[in-house]
Design a protein around this motif. Structure first.
Motif, PDB file in Angstrom:
ATOM      1  N   TRP A   1       0.837  -1.196   0.000  1.00 57.25           N
ATOM      2  CA  TRP A   1       0.000   0.000   0.000  1.00 57.25           C
ATOM      3  C   TRP A   1       0.873   1.248   0.000  1.00 57.25           C
TER       4      TRP A   1
ATOM      5  N   SER B   1      -0.612   4.289  -8.462  1.00 57.64           N
ATOM      6  CA  SER B   1      -0.767   5.670  -8.004  1.00 57.64           C
ATOM      7  C   SER B   1      -0.307   6.655  -9.072  1.00 57.64           C
TER       8      SER B   1
ATOM      9  N   ASN C   1     -11.610   0.295  -8.640  1.00 58.45           N
ATOM     10  CA  ASN C   1     -11.440  -0.954  -7.896  1.00 58.45           C
ATOM     11  C   ASN C   1     -11.188  -2.096  -8.864  1.00 58.45           C
TER      12      ASN C   1
ATOM     13  N   VAL D   1      -7.635   1.723  -5.872  1.00 61.85           N
ATOM     14  CA  VAL D   1      -6.967   3.017  -5.895  1.00 61.85           C
ATOM     15  C   VAL D   1      -8.036   4.066  -5.620  1.00 61.85           C
ATOM     16  N   GLY D   2      -7.875   4.802  -4.531  1.00 57.66           N
ATOM     17  CA  GLY D   2      -8.857   5.806  -4.155  1.00 57.66           C
ATOM     18  C   GLY D   2      -8.228   7.179  -4.032  1.00 57.66           C
TER      19      GLY D   2
ATOM     20  N   VAL E   1      -4.563   6.874  -2.283  1.00 51.21           N
ATOM     21  CA  VAL E   1      -4.220   5.659  -1.541  1.00 51.21           C
ATOM     22  C   VAL E   1      -4.435   4.462  -2.453  1.00 51.21           C
ATOM     23  N   THR E   2      -3.438   3.613  -2.528  1.00 51.90           N
ATOM     24  CA  THR E   2      -3.565   2.351  -3.262  1.00 51.90           C
ATOM     25  C   THR E   2      -3.313   1.208  -2.293  1.00 51.90           C
ATOM     26  N   VAL E   3      -4.228   0.252  -2.276  1.00 53.95           N
ATOM     27  CA  VAL E   3      -4.097  -0.950  -1.432  1.00 53.95           C
ATOM     28  C   VAL E   3      -4.208  -2.166  -2.340  1.00 53.95           C
TER      29      VAL E   3
ATOM     30  N   TYR F   1     -11.541  -1.711   0.953  1.00 55.05           N
ATOM     31  CA  TYR F   1     -12.194  -0.418   1.150  1.00 55.05           C
ATOM     32  C   TYR F   1     -11.947   0.113   2.558  1.00 55.05           C
TER      33      TYR F   1
ATOM     34  N   GLU G   1      -9.431  -0.496   4.541  1.00 54.43           N
ATOM     35  CA  GLU G   1      -8.043  -0.078   4.720  1.00 54.43           C
ATOM     36  C   GLU G   1      -7.730   1.190   3.931  1.00 54.43           C
ATOM     37  N   THR G   2      -8.351   1.333   2.765  1.00 57.26           N
ATOM     38  CA  THR G   2      -8.193   2.586   2.014  1.00 57.26           C
ATOM     39  C   THR G   2      -8.735   3.758   2.816  1.00 57.26           C
TER      40      THR G   2
END
Length: 400
Positions: free
Chosen positions: A70, A207, A264, A275-276, A287-289, A299, A301-302
């Motif tokens: 992340w 990102s 997503n 990626v949010g 943020v990318t998880v 979601y 964790e983002t």
């Protein structure tokens, strides 16, 4: 080897008369240290584990994160606020559609109309998400892009790829775009992110793709759209065309305050990836998880990392940065630090990044080794050779 029978005085005299042999021995080759590593975005982003540099009053990072990789970054400045294995190469699933949009979106007027041929919606991977495109019907380009962003429709990606010259030419263009963005972790095999052998990306690269896309007004509009009507089939009796509703599969959109998008993705091989981007108080964070423990966790964790990022304003030092896209001709924008294509991987944690002054890395022997050589010279020529070889071997093993 036998030792010559000389007196101690004779040996000392020989050493004094020929000091150059001790200062620059031609027979012993100094071990070569590996070249310095270059990690895109900064050396700390190549280190394993969590990277964060808090100042006084900085909030603690969430402790329940399960993602394999992340990254939290500022979309405007490019500062990386915190990361965890951001260059780990993992299957990206449909988040690769961000790169697809970066590559193809600028090419077609959104009001243009395209009639879909049957071959354009063939050979789509089994189990793919679809928006429901039918052959021999007209679609506006903006409808196709809504199908990409909201429904993650692989059929919409295939139609746009055929409009762009075909699947493979589009894949090649996507790879070229990734290279221009300095996304060195990304290998593109399919335009839609469908699982293919060798198709990989990273939280860092995703990102980069998202930041590039958010600079395009149409990209921002599509990824922020929550619901839309999509063209359906034509009624054979009335000749009228129906439509049906589609909704964005991004579960944070409309729920997380200030969320812009972006994309997503979930497949059997990739698990969940998201990626949010969100905006608050004039700051836009990315943020990318990748690959958390479960679908919903991506979601959660983002959102947790976005919360942390906004709360950390002015309270953490950057641990790296998102590099800028290379300009035409391969030049990099002035003042933008980047990496080098084909650079070696970073040193493992705890390993030296290069020779240390006064250590064996300087010349293969170091002060201790040379002291041994001097003593050996007084004992005998054979002992000198042995000591030199042993010391050089020890130095060489430091870099294996």
């Amino acid at each position: 080897m036998s030792t010559p029978r000389h007196t101690l005085a004779q040996l000392c005299a020989a050493v004094t008369a020929a000091p150059v042999l001790l200062v620059a021995p031609a027979a012993v080759a100094a071990p070569q240290a590996p070249p310095p590593s270059t990690v895109i975005g900064g050396e700390r982003l190549g280190l394993p584990g969590v990277q964060v540099d808090p100042l006084a009053g900085a909030p603690a990072l969430p402790t329940d994160l399960t993602g394999e990789s992340w990254i939290v970054s500022d979309a405007t400045s490019g500062d990386v606020l915190a990361s965890y294995n951001p260059h780990a190469r993992l299957p990206p699933a449909s988040t690769l559609k961000i790169l697809f949009a970066d590559t193809v979106l600028p090419k077609f007027d959104r009001n243009a109309v395209h009639r879909v041929a049957d071959e354009e919606i063939q050979n789509i991977g089994a189990g793919s998400s679809l928006v429901g495109i039918k052959e021999n019907l007209d679609y506006r380009v903006e409808d196709l892009w809504r199908g990409v962003f909201l429904s993650s429709g692989n059929d919409a990606v295939h139609v746009l790829s055929h409009m762009n010259g075909g699947i493979q030419p589009t894949v090649d263009e996507m790879q070229s775009k990734a290279d221009a963005l300095q996304a060195r972790d990304t290998t593109v095999v399919s335009p839609d992110g469908y699982d293919r052998d060798g198709q990989l990306s990273s939280a860092y690269d995703l990102s980069l793709f998202a930041r590039s896309g958010l600079r395009n007004a149409d990209f921002r509009m599509y990824c922020a759209t929550r619901e839309a009507m999509f063209p359906g089939a034509v009624d054979k009796n009335t000749g009228q065309r129906s439509s049906f509703g589609i909704a964005n599969t991004d579960r944070l959109l409309g729920k997380y305050p200030g969320l812009i998008g972006v994309k997503n993705g979930t497949t059997t091989n990739a698990g969940s990836t998201f990626v949010g981007a969100a905006e608050r108080d004039g700051r836009t964070l990315l943020v990318t998880v990748m690959h958390p423990a479960s679908y919903q966790r991506v979601y959660d964790e983002t959102a947790e990392l976005l919360d942390w990022g906004f709360a950390s304003a002015g309270k953490v030092r950057p641990v790296g940065r998102l590099v800028e896209e290379k300009q035409a001709g391969g030049e990099q924008p002035s003042g933008q630090a980047g990496g080098t294509a084909g650079a070696p991987p970073p040193h493992p944690a705890g390993a030296p990044a290069g020779p240390v002054a006064g250590s064996a890395g300087d010349d293969g022997l170091g002060p201790v080794g040379w002291s041994a050589v001097l003593v050996g010279a007084l004992v005998g020529a054979g002992a000198v050779v042995v000591l030199r070889r042993r010391t050089a071997n020890r130095a060489g093993r430091l870099w294996k």
